[in-house]
Design an enzyme around this catalytic site. Sequence first.
Site, mmCIF file in Angstrom:
data_model
loop_
_atom_site.group_PDB
_atom_site.id
_atom_site.type_symbol
_atom_site.label_atom_id
_atom_site.label_comp_id
_atom_site.label_asym_id
_atom_site.label_seq_id
_atom_site.Cartn_x
_atom_site.Cartn_y
_atom_site.Cartn_z
ATOM 1 N N HIS A 109 0.849 -1.202 0.000
ATOM 2 C CA HIS A 109 0.000 0.000 0.000
ATOM 3 C C HIS A 109 0.880 1.247 0.000
ATOM 4 O O HIS A 109 1.928 1.277 0.653
ATOM 5 C CB HIS A 109 -0.914 -0.004 1.230
ATOM 6 C CG HIS A 109 -2.030 0.986 1.124
ATOM 7 N ND1 HIS A 109 -1.832 2.331 1.321
ATOM 8 C CD2 HIS A 109 -3.335 0.834 0.799
ATOM 9 C CE1 HIS A 109 -2.982 2.962 1.129
ATOM 10 N NE2 HIS A 109 -3.907 2.078 0.816
ATOM 11 N N GLU A 167 -4.187 1.737 -7.192
ATOM 12 C CA GLU A 167 -4.588 2.835 -6.325
ATOM 13 C C GLU A 167 -3.731 4.068 -6.577
ATOM 14 O O GLU A 167 -2.649 4.212 -5.979
ATOM 15 C CB GLU A 167 -4.432 2.421 -4.854
ATOM 16 C CG GLU A 167 -5.307 1.269 -4.432
ATOM 17 C CD GLU A 167 -5.605 1.314 -2.936
ATOM 18 O OE1 GLU A 167 -6.769 1.179 -2.584
ATOM 19 O OE2 GLU A 167 -4.671 1.507 -2.144
HETATM 20 P P1 PGA Z 1 -9.951 5.491 0.358
HETATM 21 O O1 PGA Z 1 -8.688 4.537 0.571
HETATM 22 O O2 PGA Z 1 -11.087 4.603 -0.117
HETATM 23 O O3 PGA Z 1 -10.219 6.078 1.718
HETATM 24 O O4 PGA Z 1 -9.582 6.496 -0.652
HETATM 25 C C1 PGA Z 1 -8.424 3.468 -0.292
HETATM 26 C C2 PGA Z 1 -7.152 2.778 0.128
HETATM 27 O O5 PGA Z 1 -6.207 3.458 0.543
HETATM 28 O O6 PGA Z 1 -7.074 1.532 0.074
#
Ligand code: PGA
Length: 215
Positions: A91, A140
């Site tokens: 992440h 992401e």
């Molecule tokens: P968010 O986070 O949905 O709050 O934007 C997603 C993530 O970091 O996995």
Amino acid sequence: MNKLFIVANWKSNMTTSEVEDWLEEFRVQQKGIVVCPSFTLLQDIKLYIINHKFRLMLGAQDISPFEPGAYTGEVNGEQIKEFAEYVIIGHSERRKNFHETDQLLEKKVQQSLKHELTPIFCVQDANTKIPQGVFLVAYEPIFAIGTGNPDTPENANKVALEIKNKNKTVQYVLYGGSVNSQNVHSFTSEEAINGVLVGGASLKAKEFTKIIAHA
Ligand code: PGA
């Protein structure tokens, strides 16, 4: 699309009593739902799932890159496997705040595969290095995480396709970044997107239930 994953990433949130309320409110019995809480909450949730015959699956948010042993503070794959089936690796919050490198992430992937945990490997774009053995990826983009400013479904689909084309072992790509019940379908209806990774909006059981219903 043959499979849809809806994954909740609770990040560093929730206490045991908050989780109790969340579980009482969450009444979805659908396949493909994975909740990734902090390590401290895994055991309680696992027991709840068993006692209530819930369909929910569990994931961890991190894994030790090492075997069991003298690594103070680490939670290893063997320990995680007692409670969870998935583990989030790479992440951007960990890359940024804990300086996790491609090399370290590769070790984490190896440990998770060794213990039959499925890595949910997060990438920020189609050029991020994906270790061998990974078949489930979450795209992401950093600008979209926790900002209320998601990527466009068209671009997310384009990146998902690029990831699959570049990495032949990747079967599923999720989109993550400001997903909510209003926009979830715009992502899951895209050809190359196999689900979503939801942060903030997964903390409220009602909203997460809506996300699942609208996906
Ligand atoms: P968010 O986070 O949905 O709050 O934007 C997603 C993530 O970091 O996995």
